[in-house]
Design an enzyme around this catalytic site. Sequence first.
Site, PDB file in Angstrom:
ATOM      1  N   ARG A  73      -8.205  -5.431  13.905  1.00  0.00           N
ATOM      2  CA  ARG A  73      -7.617  -4.273  14.562  1.00  0.00           C
ATOM      3  C   ARG A  73      -8.668  -3.178  14.515  1.00  0.00           C
ATOM      4  O   ARG A  73      -9.291  -2.944  13.471  1.00  0.00           O
ATOM      5  CB  ARG A  73      -6.344  -3.854  13.813  1.00  0.00           C
ATOM      6  CG  ARG A  73      -5.426  -3.002  14.613  1.00  0.00           C
ATOM      7  CD  ARG A  73      -4.837  -3.714  15.801  1.00  0.00           C
ATOM      8  NE  ARG A  73      -3.934  -2.821  16.508  1.00  0.00           N
ATOM      9  CZ  ARG A  73      -3.715  -2.880  17.805  1.00  0.00           C
ATOM     10  NH1 ARG A  73      -4.314  -3.775  18.557  1.00  0.00           N
ATOM     11  NH2 ARG A  73      -2.859  -2.034  18.367  1.00  0.00           N
ATOM     12  N   TYR A 122      -9.130  -5.968   3.333  1.00  0.00           N
ATOM     13  CA  TYR A 122      -8.710  -4.570   3.512  1.00  0.00           C
ATOM     14  C   TYR A 122      -9.096  -3.801   2.243  1.00  0.00           C
ATOM     15  O   TYR A 122      -8.249  -3.479   1.430  1.00  0.00           O
ATOM     16  CB  TYR A 122      -7.189  -4.574   3.720  1.00  0.00           C
ATOM     17  CG  TYR A 122      -6.536  -3.315   4.254  1.00  0.00           C
ATOM     18  CD1 TYR A 122      -7.159  -2.079   4.230  1.00  0.00           C
ATOM     19  CD2 TYR A 122      -5.252  -3.367   4.772  1.00  0.00           C
ATOM     20  CE1 TYR A 122      -6.530  -0.950   4.715  1.00  0.00           C
ATOM     21  CE2 TYR A 122      -4.593  -2.252   5.263  1.00  0.00           C
ATOM     22  CZ  TYR A 122      -5.247  -1.049   5.229  1.00  0.00           C
ATOM     23  OH  TYR A 122      -4.605   0.071   5.696  1.00  0.00           O
ATOM     24  N   ASP A 175     -10.498  -0.666  -0.046  1.00  0.00           N
ATOM     25  CA  ASP A 175     -10.746   0.771  -0.105  1.00  0.00           C
ATOM     26  C   ASP A 175     -12.195   0.967  -0.558  1.00  0.00           C
ATOM     27  O   ASP A 175     -12.835   0.032  -1.059  1.00  0.00           O
ATOM     28  CB  ASP A 175      -9.781   1.429  -1.092  1.00  0.00           C
ATOM     29  CG  ASP A 175      -8.355   1.459  -0.547  1.00  0.00           C
ATOM     30  OD1 ASP A 175      -8.208   1.598   0.684  1.00  0.00           O
ATOM     31  OD2 ASP A 175      -7.402   1.345  -1.345  1.00  0.00           O
ATOM     32  N   ARG A 222      -1.658   8.750  14.453  1.00  0.00           N
ATOM     33  CA  ARG A 222      -1.699   9.959  13.620  1.00  0.00           C
ATOM     34  C   ARG A 222      -2.664  10.974  14.199  1.00  0.00           C
ATOM     35  O   ARG A 222      -3.518  10.639  15.022  1.00  0.00           O
ATOM     36  CB  ARG A 222      -2.068   9.622  12.176  1.00  0.00           C
ATOM     37  CG  ARG A 222      -3.186   8.619  11.991  1.00  0.00           C
ATOM     38  CD  ARG A 222      -3.291   8.160  10.523  1.00  0.00           C
ATOM     39  NE  ARG A 222      -4.235   7.054  10.412  1.00  0.00           N
ATOM     40  CZ  ARG A 222      -4.451   6.338   9.318  1.00  0.00           C
ATOM     41  NH1 ARG A 222      -3.793   6.587   8.209  1.00  0.00           N
ATOM     42  NH2 ARG A 222      -5.337   5.361   9.299  1.00  0.00           N
ATOM     43  N   ARG A 228       0.823  -1.207   0.000  1.00  0.00           N
ATOM     44  CA  ARG A 228       0.000   0.000   0.000  1.00  0.00           C
ATOM     45  C   ARG A 228       0.860   1.261   0.000  1.00  0.00           C
ATOM     46  O   ARG A 228       0.366   2.348  -0.277  1.00  0.00           O
ATOM     47  CB  ARG A 228      -0.923   0.022   1.229  1.00  0.00           C
ATOM     48  CG  ARG A 228      -1.985  -1.054   1.218  1.00  0.00           C
ATOM     49  CD  ARG A 228      -2.833  -0.975   2.471  1.00  0.00           C
ATOM     50  NE  ARG A 228      -3.588   0.259   2.593  1.00  0.00           N
ATOM     51  CZ  ARG A 228      -4.791   0.461   2.076  1.00  0.00           C
ATOM     52  NH1 ARG A 228      -5.395  -0.491   1.408  1.00  0.00           N
ATOM     53  NH2 ARG A 228      -5.406   1.617   2.240  1.00  0.00           N
ATOM     54  N   GLU A 269      -5.697   9.405  16.685  1.00  0.00           N
ATOM     55  CA  GLU A 269      -6.162   8.045  16.353  1.00  0.00           C
ATOM     56  C   GLU A 269      -5.375   7.002  17.145  1.00  0.00           C
ATOM     57  O   GLU A 269      -4.148   6.963  17.062  1.00  0.00           O
ATOM     58  CB  GLU A 269      -5.974   7.833  14.845  1.00  0.00           C
ATOM     59  CG  GLU A 269      -6.334   6.441  14.385  1.00  0.00           C
ATOM     60  CD  GLU A 269      -6.249   6.281  12.869  1.00  0.00           C
ATOM     61  OE1 GLU A 269      -6.584   7.221  12.124  1.00  0.00           O
ATOM     62  OE2 GLU A 269      -5.816   5.203  12.439  1.00  0.00           O
ATOM     63  N   ARG A 304       9.002   6.599  -3.866  1.00  0.00           N
ATOM     64  CA  ARG A 304       9.156   7.459  -5.046  1.00  0.00           C
ATOM     65  C   ARG A 304      10.528   8.126  -5.067  1.00  0.00           C
ATOM     66  O   ARG A 304      10.973   8.624  -4.040  1.00  0.00           O
ATOM     67  CB  ARG A 304       8.095   8.555  -5.035  1.00  0.00           C
ATOM     68  CG  ARG A 304       6.714   7.991  -5.174  1.00  0.00           C
ATOM     69  CD  ARG A 304       5.683   9.105  -5.225  1.00  0.00           C
ATOM     70  NE  ARG A 304       4.363   8.501  -5.130  1.00  0.00           N
ATOM     71  CZ  ARG A 304       3.335   9.031  -4.496  1.00  0.00           C
ATOM     72  NH1 ARG A 304       3.449  10.213  -3.917  1.00  0.00           N
ATOM     73  NH2 ARG A 304       2.188   8.407  -4.458  1.00  0.00           N
TER      74      ARG A 304
END
Length: 377
Positions: free
Chosen positions: A255, A355, A357, A286, A177, A309, A181
Amino acid sequence: MKKNIDFLIVGAGFYGCVIAERIANVLKKNVLILDKRDHIGGNCFSEKEPSTKIEYHKYGTHIFHTSNHKVWKYINNFTKFNNYKHQVLSNYKNKIYQMPINLETINSFYGKNFNPRDAENFIKKKTKKFKKNNYLNFEDKAKSQIGEDLYEAFIKSYTTKQWGTNPKNLPSNIFNRLPLRFNYNEDYFNNCIWQGIPVDGYTKIFENLIQNTRIKFDTLKEYNLEADIKPKYATIYTGPLDKLFNYKFGKLGWRSLSFKKKIVKQFDYQGNSVINYPQLKYKFTRIHEPKHLHPERNYSNKSSLIIEEYPNNNFKEPYYPINDNYNRSIHRLYKQEINKMKNFIIGGRLADYAYYDMDMTISAALVKFEKINREFK
Ligand code: UDP
């Protein structure tokens, strides 16, 4: 109404509401949606925080992103999107870095001034000893992509907090995920053609999806297999399978997250919608500042809402499937039970134990509807 139900849908998230919309508008049949919560939208639910009026996502920041043309076209019938582009930063030892790891992260972390080719060669040297043909776990995979230093700083402890286990126990594909770069692109979802935040919030999409009077929605309704609601055609169940079968093959590992909201007397607290805190000394992973998700809105300049979070193991509020071999084998047992049932359809992140999206969930719901349409027309 109970006598008149053609399809019963359990769970008012994207999977359930998209199928409900299709059944009502295309098949022209009646639908009853039940949800155990007091609202529609599943984990995508958003609302305005009462005192600041800032729209926030109750179950964590959701950025809509997709390259699936069919999904994009479909969802745009129910909302407009703003032009928000997601950027994530990571606060490591009180210094801010870009995430996912890009040329800026590498240069700033190592105090270098590499161009893309130099950076790539540099990382190649760092990762050489970790390269394998087959990566058995998250840590192996991560080190083979970014090397040990970056892994230790940004990934290892964050992942330990997020998943509550050593990253060696996690499947390697979670690391996929996170792109790496060798340029300065800081768009988190650069790999997707479209992204944005629904201009009227996520909840409005769900209200629009279930607008047809053939759809009824009932809140605070726990479903079980003994429920006396018998739809004429089929039940579509989108909740966890272990709960459905009273945990007879054991509990699936999930989780979960909890959130701590704070209102700060500052127009802008952190300058970005999400900043990650990878170090273990912070119990949260975060901090979200939802004001930044809607640059098109004129929010008050007096205060801002921030949300910490905290990951936890509350299986009653499942978020992320712990997708290891053990849990997958339990899930398979439950699925075998489903396969024995007639006119009982499952799908979505919870039932599939996947998982997903948002766009993947919508895509799966549209595909499933095609099947329903053929079967029950
Ligand atoms: N991750 C990490 N450090 C970060 C961000 C992500 O180690 O700063 C790892 C972590 O294991 C996480 C995974 O990468 O579960 C996927 O991250 P993503 O941002 O896709 O997670 P989501 O937003 O779906 O929770």
